[in-house]
Design a protein around this motif. Structure first.
Motif, PDB file in Angstrom:
ATOM      1  N   VAL A 172       0.650  -0.988   0.414  1.00  0.00           N
ATOM      2  CA  VAL A 172       0.297  -0.287  -0.430  1.00  0.00           C
ATOM      3  C   VAL A 172       1.070   1.166   0.145  1.00  0.00           C
ATOM      4  N   SER A 173       0.520   2.418  -1.125  1.00  0.00           N
ATOM      5  CA  SER A 173       1.539   3.137  -1.028  1.00  0.00           C
ATOM      6  C   SER A 173       0.947   4.779  -1.427  1.00  0.00           C
ATOM      7  N   ARG A 174       1.546   5.621  -0.548  1.00  0.00           N
ATOM      8  CA  ARG A 174       0.702   6.847  -0.894  1.00  0.00           C
ATOM      9  C   ARG A 174       1.336   7.675  -2.291  1.00  0.00           C
ATOM     10  N   ALA A 175       2.794   6.695  -2.513  1.00  0.00           N
ATOM     11  CA  ALA A 175       3.492   7.667  -3.604  1.00  0.00           C
ATOM     12  C   ALA A 175       4.072   6.915  -4.105  1.00  0.00           C
ATOM     13  N   SER A 176       3.642   6.447  -5.031  1.00  0.00           N
ATOM     14  CA  SER A 176       4.346   4.428  -5.817  1.00  0.00           C
ATOM     15  C   SER A 176       5.345   5.270  -6.452  1.00  0.00           C
ATOM     16  N   GLN A 177       5.333   6.525  -7.174  1.00  0.00           N
ATOM     17  CA  GLN A 177       6.294   7.022  -7.814  1.00  0.00           C
ATOM     18  C   GLN A 177       7.695   6.219  -7.262  1.00  0.00           C
ATOM     19  N   VAL A 178       8.036   6.888  -5.965  1.00  0.00           N
ATOM     20  CA  VAL A 178       9.358   6.033  -5.125  1.00  0.00           C
ATOM     21  C   VAL A 178       9.786   5.099  -5.216  1.00  0.00           C
ATOM     22  N   ILE A 179       8.968   3.881  -5.339  1.00  0.00           N
ATOM     23  CA  ILE A 179       8.871   2.807  -5.540  1.00  0.00           C
ATOM     24  C   ILE A 179       9.158   2.620  -6.872  1.00  0.00           C
ATOM     25  N   THR A 180       8.201   2.935  -8.032  1.00  0.00           N
ATOM     26  CA  THR A 180       8.373   2.881  -9.636  1.00  0.00           C
ATOM     27  C   THR A 180       9.967   3.411  -9.236  1.00  0.00           C
TER      28      THR A 180
END
Length: 280
Positions: A172-180
């Motif tokens: 669950v992510s509030r900032a998916s761009q961090v992981i991608t």
């Protein structure tokens, strides 16, 4: 731009148990996992593994009398808090990722003894972390196995619940761009946007990045609720040989799994902070 020619492959998932390894191991044996004998890392941590065909699950903790030498791990919440990706050459990959501008640590070596027919042999590893300053509630890291034959032993791979591999990881992510942003640049691992999530292939496993609303709609209260920071790893998908055999093992262990997307779901509260989806 590719950052490396090395593939992105899930090596293992880490379930942090702090100083409760005994009770966590008892739970996972009741869930139908055949666990390896307790391992003692030269870094001070202790573990049990559930070893599958191509990856494995690690219960990671510390002795209750520990000096807490690895305070970084003690700061993470219990549950699924680590994802390890495989590398054949940690030093080379670390250098490539530095050149690509990825935030990585230096690599380090450690080991743990494994009893082989009464003879202790060192299982040794070389690891480094990626995104330590931006990943919340755990870590992503790369793991080089110098002695894979001491980890993937046939004697450890026959599980009563019939699990063959980790097939899915849900974050669950509030900032998916961090992981991608961290995982972009590996061959055949480009993030794919789906209706309710982003998926990234990692060998035989798929990493699913969900919004809070998307995770709530899909899993309800079966996953950990609420977290600080950008993300929280909440669930694992486990490919099984037979769903009927998995159901029998779970019921025998005292669990009441719920039907879920063609499989069976054990809620996080019953499985040390991570929801487990058993699927064929």
């Amino acid at each position: 731009m590719p950052a490396t020619a090395q593939p992105l492959v899930l090596d293992h998932a880490v379930i942090g148990v702090l100083d409760k390894l005994d009770s966590a191991a008892a739970i996972y044996r009741k869930l139908g996992f055949a666990l390896t004998p307790r391992g003692y890392h030269t870094l001070g941590s202790i573990n049990h593994l559930a070893v599958f065909d191509g990856n494995y699950l690690e219960l990671l903790g510390f002795p209750s009398e520990s000096e807490k030498t690895r305070t970084d791990l003690w700061s993470y919440p219990s549950g699924l808090n680590g994802l390890a990706f495989r590398t054949s050459d940690a030093a080379a990959l670390q250098g490539e990722l530095v050149k690509a501008g990825k935030p990585v640590t230096d690599w380090r070596d450690f080991s743990r003894p494994v009893d082989v027919d009464g003879v202790p042999k060192p299982a040794s590893f070389r690891t480094f972390q990626i995104g330590g300053e931006v990943i919340s509630n755990g870590r992503f890291f790369f793991c080089q196995h110098n002695t894979p034959e001491l980890v993937w032993r046939p004697i450890d791979q026959n599980h009563p619940n019939g699990v063959l591999n980790i097939s899915d990881v849900f974050i669950v992510s509030r900032a998916s761009q961090v992981i991608t942003g961290l995982l972009d640049g590996f061959p055949a691992a480009a993030p794919e946007a789906n209706k309710d999530s982003i998926s990234i292939r990692a060998g035989t496993a798929t990493i699913h990045i969900l919004s809070e609303d998307g995770a709530s709609a899909r899993f309800g209260s079966a996953i950990p609720q609420g977290f600080e920071g950008n993300e929280r790893k909440v669930a694992l998908g486990l490919k099984v040989r037979s769903l009927n055999a998995a159901a029998d093992a779970l019921v025998l262990g005292g669990f009441s799994p719920k039907p879920f997307e063609g499989g069976l779901l054990v809620e996080a509260e019953a499985a040390n902070g991570v929801a487990l989806w058993f699927r064929e």
